[in-house]
Design an enzyme around this catalytic site. Sequence first.
Site, PDB file in Angstrom:
ATOM      1  N   ASP A  60       0.837  -1.207   0.043  1.00 45.19           N
ATOM      2  CA  ASP A  60      -0.001  -0.043  -0.059  1.00 45.19           C
ATOM      3  C   ASP A  60       1.057   0.980   0.113  1.00 45.19           C
ATOM      4  O   ASP A  60       2.127   1.018   0.351  1.00 45.19           O
ATOM      5  CB  ASP A  60      -0.875  -0.183   1.288  1.00 45.19           C
ATOM      6  CG  ASP A  60      -2.130   0.875   1.091  1.00 45.19           C
ATOM      7  OD1 ASP A  60      -2.947   0.674   1.757  1.00 45.19           O
ATOM      8  OD2 ASP A  60      -2.036   1.838   0.150  1.00 45.19           O
TER       9      ASP A  60
HETATM   10  C1  GLC Z   1      -4.289   4.553  -0.061  1.00 46.23           C
HETATM   11  C2  GLC Z   1      -4.911   3.468   0.008  1.00 46.23           C
HETATM   12  C3  GLC Z   1      -5.219   2.633  -1.045  1.00 46.23           C
HETATM   13  C4  GLC Z   1      -4.897   3.452  -2.464  1.00 46.23           C
HETATM   14  C5  GLC Z   1      -3.425   3.631  -2.349  1.00 46.23           C
HETATM   15  C6  GLC Z   1      -2.959   4.762  -3.517  1.00 46.23           C
HETATM   16  O1  GLC Z   1      -3.471   5.025   0.981  1.00 46.23           O
HETATM   17  O2  GLC Z   1      -4.922   2.841   1.326  1.00 46.23           O
HETATM   18  O3  GLC Z   1      -6.291   1.849  -1.181  1.00 46.23           O
HETATM   19  O4  GLC Z   1      -5.133   2.396  -3.579  1.00 46.23           O
HETATM   20  O5  GLC Z   1      -3.228   4.571  -1.146  1.00 46.23           O
HETATM   21  O6  GLC Z   1      -3.882   5.902  -3.595  1.00 46.23           O
END
Ligand code: GLC
Length: 655
Positions: free
Chosen positions: A227
């Site tokens: 993430d």
């Molecule tokens: C965010 C979210 C994830 C998302 C990623 C990119 O913090 O947790 O779901 O796809 O970062 O934005």
Amino acid sequence: MNDIKNLVSQLTLEEKAGLTSGKDCWLTKAVERLGIGSARTSDGPHGLRADDYSRDDHATMPAVCFPTAVTTAASFDREMLFEMGKELGRECQSYGVDVLLGPGVNIKRSPLCGRNFEYFSEDPYLAGELGAAFVNGVQSEGVGTSLKHFFANSQETRRFTSSSEIDERTIREIYLPAFETVVKKAQPWTIMASYNKINGTYSTANRLYLDEILRKEWGFEGLVVSDWGATHDRAAAVEAGTDLTMPAEDTDRQIVEAVKNGTLSEEALDLCCERVLELVFKSEKNRRRELPFDPEAAHALSRKCAADSLVLLKNEGGMLPLSKGDKIAFIGAFSKTPRVQGGGSSHIRETKLTSALEAAAEAGVSVTYAAAYNPETGESDENLIAEAVKAARSADKAVLFIGLPDSMEYEGGDRPHMKLPEAHDRLVREICKANPETAVVLHNGSPVEMPWIDQPKAVLEAYLGGQAVGGAVVDILFGDVNPSGRLAESFPRRLEDNPSYLYYIGEGDRVTYNEGIFVGYRYYETKKQEVLFPFGYGLSYTEFEYSDLSVKKAGDGAEVSVKVKNVGVREGKEVVQLYVAPEKVKMIRPKRELKEFAKIDLRPGEEKTVRFSLPARAFSYWDIEAHDWKVESGKFGVEICKNAHEAIMSGEVEF
Ligand code: GLC
């Protein structure tokens, strides 16, 4: 593959380290020298949040906002999720996006989680089936997905540092199965490792789950991406099997040093590089930028998906459907500016919005309108309320639109309670007093308390139903669509009844999942805790009758068939729900668990036979001694239910 291995062997150590982290927020790094391009990722689960690279204010391109996962989950319709995924895949192709960062299949442990709107259900079987359908839909158009957030990312509070402390059986029976189903049924191009720790080890550094289980046991063939900002130790991430750390960060040298000082094997690094290159080449091979994409057609599909997902919770005296000749008041700002999606990384710029007011006008229905409250804050005042009461009083029927304002549910925060804004609760009482013929339409991304539930004649749960949700609401209010949604989550009468209530959020960074496998209806039905609306609940404008249930043992599973007939006067869709209910067994088990479902469309008088094949897994529990699934000897009820609380008929098998 050997081309890729060969290519990796030509990379310098620095280039290898660089490949395992992003070029910027969305792209993987290219290596021009060797003709290696970039793959482009982009959020999100119900619509494309693609940066508008022509602008430098981080604006995003307009994209079609489909209903959020909490909404489409209520459709219980695999085919619909596939179609929605396919349309999103086409939109990604038209924008040059290779990997769409969704779906989210985290299990809803508490109604309070700020991202519940982005996730499907409290039930792992439903979440897995619908997640797999969505992934297959997107990937059928040559666009990848990112199954997220792996795993036990059940709250937003302290999400970057909290440790989900969960026992092995609960992990296996509740928090892993949705991911397992999607991997085995859809092979998502990527999986996103979550921010949190699991039993003390960060997901991005957790080899047991990223390698032993995900790859070796389940056969996952794709790439693991962190993430965004979830990698805390680059070398540990590579070692555990986090192939790509996003977004770009200036820590590649940690990997170079680790390989040089022998704490990280170069083989592990090569493996990650191979998976990054596989993703890049697969993306390049599947690009079809010329694929036609029509936002208007997608908007219409978004409206259809919402209409097949909204849940009719109450319809006393058949108040709904309304007739287009009635004098009707639409009360509440959400009828003019509907809440269609949630806050955070999934939030996109819609191509257009259809509000209920606009849809009513398009349908040739003249309605009066009163704002009643401020849509941003949910607050009201005496004048607004007086105006709303007046509008209700002078109409034959009133439709009151209420719900949660954006400010009450979003990524990065959890709700402190399950209540609606005070003014909204008050408005229900005032409007129902002014006109008993009142229907309530709710816009919320997760369960809310409804202390006034006895007052309105009808209640329609419209959740966060995407940019055309206003049209879907009008389609249902006036009967152009027969509602067929069923709740994919339980609505407890009050927050304190929820099994995670005593422990949710945890203490500091330790979050103990003390309710174990008893999540959602698994708790309420076993403990006989009455709820406001049970999992699987939803009304129709027609009636269905079941007959001829047959349950037969077949090998180490069972074959089930049942007849379903539409005995009403309107066409309608029914969700046939099959639960397994252990009877004489030794292990502690939930009263019943959803193990199959099918959505069927029946004309008045039409009857269909629905057949299910249940594998042994449908009767199994996770044995922590054997570290494997086990079917214990005993008797098992096989139930056809209206919802998790109401069994219609049941058979029995014995193992
Ligand atoms: C965010 C979210 C994830 C998302 C990623 C990119 O913090 O947790 O779901 O796809 O970062 O934005």
